[in-house]
Motif scaffolding. Sequence first.
Motif, PDB file in Angstrom:
ATOM      1  N   PHE A 273     -63.317  42.546 -48.369  1.00  0.00           N
ATOM      2  CA  PHE A 273     -62.781  41.325 -49.167  1.00  0.00           C
ATOM      3  C   PHE A 273     -62.717  41.903 -50.782  1.00  0.00           C
ATOM      4  O   PHE A 273     -64.032  42.155 -51.143  1.00  0.00           O
ATOM      5  N   HIS A 274     -61.758  41.641 -51.309  1.00  0.00           N
ATOM      6  CA  HIS A 274     -61.701  41.816 -52.871  1.00  0.00           C
ATOM      7  C   HIS A 274     -62.021  40.546 -53.829  1.00  0.00           C
ATOM      8  O   HIS A 274     -61.529  39.565 -53.103  1.00  0.00           O
ATOM      9  N   PRO A 275     -62.628  40.873 -54.910  1.00  0.00           N
ATOM     10  CA  PRO A 275     -62.690  39.575 -55.691  1.00  0.00           C
ATOM     11  C   PRO A 275     -61.486  38.898 -56.206  1.00  0.00           C
ATOM     12  O   PRO A 275     -61.703  37.750 -56.337  1.00  0.00           O
TER      13      PRO A 275
ATOM     14  N   LYS B 243     -54.912  35.292 -49.354  1.00  0.00           N
ATOM     15  CA  LYS B 243     -54.978  35.528 -50.623  1.00  0.00           C
ATOM     16  C   LYS B 243     -55.169  34.362 -51.590  1.00  0.00           C
ATOM     17  O   LYS B 243     -54.874  33.132 -51.085  1.00  0.00           O
ATOM     18  N   THR B 244     -55.717  34.569 -52.654  1.00  0.00           N
ATOM     19  CA  THR B 244     -56.010  33.065 -53.286  1.00  0.00           C
ATOM     20  C   THR B 244     -56.005  33.439 -54.890  1.00  0.00           C
ATOM     21  O   THR B 244     -55.818  34.603 -55.396  1.00  0.00           O
TER      22      THR B 244
ATOM     23  N   ILE C 107     -57.680  40.678 -48.909  1.00  0.00           N
ATOM     24  CA  ILE C 107     -58.338  41.296 -47.727  1.00  0.00           C
ATOM     25  C   ILE C 107     -57.647  42.504 -47.250  1.00  0.00           C
ATOM     26  O   ILE C 107     -56.516  42.044 -46.893  1.00  0.00           O
ATOM     27  N   THR C 108     -58.215  43.600 -47.357  1.00  0.00           N
ATOM     28  CA  THR C 108     -57.542  44.733 -46.551  1.00  0.00           C
ATOM     29  C   THR C 108     -58.392  45.487 -45.450  1.00  0.00           C
ATOM     30  O   THR C 108     -59.387  45.032 -44.948  1.00  0.00           O
TER      31      THR C 108
END
Length: 172
Positions: free
Chosen positions: A5-7, A29-30, A11-12
């Motif tokens: 989970f990236h900042p 994605k956000t 999500i990868t």
Amino acid sequence: MAITFHPNGDITGTGASNFGSSGQIIQMKTDTRTGAAVDVSHPSTEVTSFGADLEVSITFHSTSNKFVVSCFIPDVYPHANANRAIHGGFSYSTNNFSSKSILGGASIISDYISWQGSNNSDLNEATYTTSGNCPTTSAITIRPHFTSVNGQIRLMANAVGIAHLTVMEIKA
């Protein structure tokens, strides 16, 4: 395969091949926005008021999959005027909004946000969501859009809240 989970909301490690069952989230994605208020002036039609300050870029894996898009806007203010409001929806574009299309099947997803029958100084929030079949497998950018009703409306009136846009792809 590890899931990360990236900042930035990506999500990868969740490639479509990892999912065998329908209903599982393939990607999410956000984007968030803080800062100055934005006015939506009447008569506006499907204005992407925040521009690139509140958008999600995504490439869906399949047009058979489903999407869910959700938006939150704090402090919607009708300038203490009765019978003003905004309609909210979502637009997407494959060319940085030189042209755009409606996402979710209807231009208006949530109508008459912040409508009041008297001249009050109330602040309201807007939360709305839509879903449907993924429209394309080309890279797209999604933004919330707004249409004012009966006059100018101010979004993020206090300039302290956080607007939020979330896009999910769900395996069909």
